[in-house]
Enzyme design. Sequence first.
Site, PDB file in Angstrom:
ATOM      1  N   CYS A   1      -2.889   4.977   2.667  1.00  0.00           N
ATOM      2  CA  CYS A   1      -3.997   4.046   2.411  1.00  0.00           C
ATOM      3  C   CYS A   1      -4.965   3.995   3.596  1.00  0.00           C
ATOM      4  O   CYS A   1      -4.550   3.878   4.752  1.00  0.00           O
ATOM      5  CB  CYS A   1      -3.459   2.647   2.129  1.00  0.00           C
ATOM      6  SG  CYS A   1      -4.769   1.479   1.662  1.00  0.00           S
TER       7      CYS A   1
ATOM      8  N   CYS B   1      -2.543  -3.062  -3.479  1.00  0.00           N
ATOM      9  CA  CYS B   1      -3.816  -2.858  -2.796  1.00  0.00           C
ATOM     10  C   CYS B   1      -4.858  -2.381  -3.801  1.00  0.00           C
ATOM     11  O   CYS B   1      -4.566  -1.571  -4.683  1.00  0.00           O
ATOM     12  CB  CYS B   1      -3.612  -1.816  -1.705  1.00  0.00           C
ATOM     13  SG  CYS B   1      -5.113  -1.267  -0.873  1.00  0.00           S
TER      14      CYS B   1
ATOM     15  N   CYS C   1       0.821  -1.214   0.000  1.00  0.00           N
ATOM     16  CA  CYS C   1       0.000   0.000   0.000  1.00  0.00           C
ATOM     17  C   CYS C   1       0.849   1.256   0.000  1.00  0.00           C
ATOM     18  O   CYS C   1       2.028   1.229   0.320  1.00  0.00           O
ATOM     19  CB  CYS C   1      -0.866   0.044   1.258  1.00  0.00           C
ATOM     20  SG  CYS C   1      -2.033  -1.300   1.439  1.00  0.00           S
TER      21      CYS C   1
ATOM     22  N   CYS D   1      -5.888   1.714  -2.539  1.00  0.00           N
ATOM     23  CA  CYS D   1      -5.017   2.874  -2.798  1.00  0.00           C
ATOM     24  C   CYS D   1      -4.243   2.771  -4.107  1.00  0.00           C
ATOM     25  O   CYS D   1      -3.649   3.750  -4.538  1.00  0.00           O
ATOM     26  CB  CYS D   1      -4.057   3.088  -1.634  1.00  0.00           C
ATOM     27  SG  CYS D   1      -2.786   1.812  -1.450  1.00  0.00           S
TER      28      CYS D   1
END
Length: 111
Positions: free
Chosen positions: A44, A71, A40, A74
């Site tokens: 995030c 992810c 991430c 994000c």
Amino acid sequence: MAAPDTRPVTDDARWQAVLARDGRCDGLFVYAVGSTGVFCRPSCPSRRPRRDNVVFFPVAEAAVAAGFRPCRRCRPDEAPAPDARINLVRTVCRVIAERDEGIPTLAALGR
């Protein structure tokens, strides 16, 4: 004089940026969570992982090479969305450049 460099350079500083969801650190590093296999951006909004499950990487490509996937919230493997203010500044600069009245004063810019 340039502002001092405040980028996180230690894993402890990076972890503090993750805890704070500090968007200023997006693009400086990504973090990966070993228990989920996901990486991430620091900002995030996903649930915070346990610190002992986190590994930091300087770029998304390094996290992918280590076997982590991006992810879905994000999207750390994509370029960050541009700040809407940037487009506004570009538009204002273009309008000023197109007008043949010279450099405007601050008061004129304010109007």
